[in-house]
Design an enzyme around this catalytic site. Structure first.
Site, mmCIF file in Angstrom:
data_model
loop_
_atom_site.group_PDB
_atom_site.id
_atom_site.type_symbol
_atom_site.label_atom_id
_atom_site.label_comp_id
_atom_site.label_asym_id
_atom_site.label_seq_id
_atom_site.Cartn_x
_atom_site.Cartn_y
_atom_site.Cartn_z
ATOM 1 N N GLU A 151 -8.399 -2.128 2.093
ATOM 2 C CA GLU A 151 -9.064 -3.109 2.479
ATOM 3 C C GLU A 151 -10.498 -2.134 3.220
ATOM 4 O OE1 GLU A 151 -9.565 -6.348 2.198
ATOM 5 O OE2 GLU A 151 -11.420 -5.883 2.838
ATOM 6 N N LYS A 207 -9.060 4.763 -0.255
ATOM 7 C CA LYS A 207 -9.517 4.320 1.039
ATOM 8 C C LYS A 207 -9.892 5.485 1.973
ATOM 9 C CE LYS A 207 -9.857 1.865 4.692
ATOM 10 N NZ LYS A 207 -10.911 0.861 4.916
ATOM 11 N N CYS A 263 -10.719 2.630 12.695
ATOM 12 C CA CYS A 263 -10.529 3.349 11.500
ATOM 13 C C CYS A 263 -10.938 4.581 11.356
ATOM 14 C CB CYS A 263 -11.089 2.258 10.279
ATOM 15 S SG CYS A 263 -10.445 0.816 10.284
ATOM 16 N N ARG A 331 -10.628 0.008 20.257
ATOM 17 C CA ARG A 331 -9.936 1.151 19.822
ATOM 18 C C ARG A 331 -11.184 2.226 19.694
ATOM 19 N NH1 ARG A 331 -6.097 -1.758 15.537
ATOM 20 N NH2 ARG A 331 -8.019 -3.080 15.176
#
Ligand SMILES: NC(=O)c1ccc[n+]([C@@H]2O[C@H](COP(=O)([O-])OP(=O)(O)OC[C@H]3O[C@@H](n4cnc5c(N)ncnc54)[C@H](O)[C@@H]3O)[C@@H](O)[C@H]2O)c1
Length: 438
Positions: A151, A207, A263, A331
């Site tokens: 994603e 990714k 991420c 985060r």
């Protein structure tokens, strides 16, 4: 189609709601009982623009369901997405795959008929093979395919990113699985989003390569910003000057306090670890991670310098805590390192964030949280802009100036103009706008 999302977090909930909006019947499964109970009551456990309406309308249309029962969610599904977290493993920085492996075991026990298991979580190369092994071991009789479908959505713009992606990457060599994935995403490529089929391992690596490249781009412009400060250049002009070159592109060239978020930090680290394990180290990403780590605390030193070399006993107002605007996600937010470093140096912190305070309270101690940017400025010796929320872009600067104990502003997102700020009497510093502009 009948679709199940395992994990109803930022990715699972947004993807699930969007698939439902395309007309599929979607069940979101999460082991977190509080989250599912909230969703059943119509409350959205995260802040993501537009998500509340999207969820509400699809629940009403009876296309979107929530449960804590994996058996209930998976039994009739044609496609089951794994969208659980893959945080950094404590101690060594590899991706922690325990949630993915648990989800694989749970799915294996619950599925019936041919099922496509789709890994949407960001996972290291080879994870698909392991998921396949776990399912085969648990259910030797089952008919299934394991596909990688990473994603690329961004928090804060997640719905538009999911509905109009630049591309959809699907990693599988199995024709049957390709057909299911094509049917699932058909509404999207009607909108001309390319569906890119690759091998499973290639999709997994794509990714990480994408995130590492973007992190590298940010870090590159941050280092150019540092040089601008020394030589008297303006990083925004440099970014525009290079970004207009199509080979480079203008996105991700905003100098700032270093990348953070859910991420980039963990994914760059996991890529480094995988590359080292395979004896193909990616030195450029190793350097990016180390430069970025050091940068966050360096931003605190910038604030200390703006206050004449010491912040002991001084009050610093902080505007913005989340790692970027339009999310409540804390985060690995740069604000954490910056605030901690300022506290280590003796500063008293007052902070305001439009959406992130509840999450911030879980990770930051000894901070007074206030309800507006003006309350953060009131009596402060310095005001630091850490996250570029729209609400901070057009502040009443005269009012701010009159409220502060000292008119010192450190703008780590370059949202104000140096000439305007100095004209108003601020002692203003920003990122990469050299001596001539500062
Ligand atoms: N957040 C982003 O912007 C983003 C973008 C692209 C990819 N990703 C990737 O997607 C994955 C999920 O990220 P996220 O931000 O949505 O995480 P998240 O922490 O918000 O959500 C994960 C959810 O999974 C649930 N969960 C864990 N184990 C489970 C199990 N066995 N069964 C059911 N539910 C379970 C957790 O309770 C949690 O609600 C990660 O691999 C991440 O790297 C995230």
């Amino acid at each position: 189609m009948r679709v199940t999302m395992i994990g109803a977090g930022y990715v699972g909930l947004v993807s699930g709601a969007c698939f439902a909006d395309f007309g599929h019947t979607v069940t979101c499964v999460d082991t977190h009982e509080g989250k599912i109970a909230a969703l059943k009551r119509g409350e959205i456990p995260i802040f993501e623009p537009g998500l509340d309406d999207l969820v509400a309308s699809n629940v009403k249309a009876e296309r979107l369901f929530f449960t804590t029962s994996i058996a209930e969610g998976v039994a009739d599904a044609e496609a089951v997405f794994i969208a659980v977290g893959t945080p950094s493993r404590r101690g060594d920085g590899h991706a922690d795959l325990s949630y993915v492996h648990q989800a694989a075991r749970d799915i294996a026990n619950a599925m019936s008929g041919y099922t496509v298991i789709v890994t949407k979580s960001t996972v290291p190369v080879g994870t698909g093979d392991e998921v396949e092994r776990i399912i085969r071991e648990t259910r030797p009789d089952a008919e299934f395919s394991v596909v990688s479908n990473p994603e690329f959505l961004r928090e804060g713009a997640a719905i538009i990113d999911f509905k109009r992606p630049d591309r959809i990457v699907v990693g599988t060599d199995e024709e049957r699985a390709k057909e299911v994935m094509t049917n699932l995403y058909r509404p999207l490529f009607l909108n001309q989003s390319p569906l890119l089929f690759t091998s499973r391992r290639t999709a997994e690596l794509t990714k990480y390569a994408a995130n590492a490249f973007l992190a590298t781009k940010i870090t590159f412009i941050n280092e150019i910003a540092d040089l601008c400060e020394k030589v008297g250049g303006n990083v925004q002009d440099v970014a525009r000057g290079i970004g207009l070159d199509n080979r480079i592109g203008s996105k991700f060239l905003h100098a700032g306090p270093g990348y953070g978020g859910s991420c980039f930090p963990k994914d760059t680290l996991a890529l480094i670890k995988t590359a080292q394990d395979y004896d193909a180290p990616i030195r450029i990403v190793e350097t990016v991670v180390s430069v970025n780590d050091q940068r966050k605390r360096a931003m605190a030193r910038k604030v200390i310098a703006a206050l004449g070399g010491s912040v002991r006993g001084k009050t610093v107002g902080v505007l913005g805590l989340t790692f970027k605007p339009n999310t409540d996600d804390m985060r690995d937010a740069p604000s954490i390192s910056i605030i901690t470093a300022l506290q280590d140096a003796g500063a008293v912190i007052k902070a305001h964030d439009p959406e992130g305070v509840e999450q911030a309270k879980l990770v930051l101690g000894n901070v007074t949280y206030v309800d507006s940017p003006y309350q953060a400025a009131d009596g402060a010796d310095a005001l630091v802009i850490v996250t570029e929320w729209d609400a901070f872009r057009a502040l009443d600067l005269k009012r701010i100036q009159s409220m502060m104990a000292q008119p010192v502003v450190v703008d780590l997102r370059n949202i104000y103009r140096p000439d305007e700020m100095t004209g108003l009497g601020f002692k203003y510093s920003s990122v990469g706008r050299g001596l001539a502009d500062a």
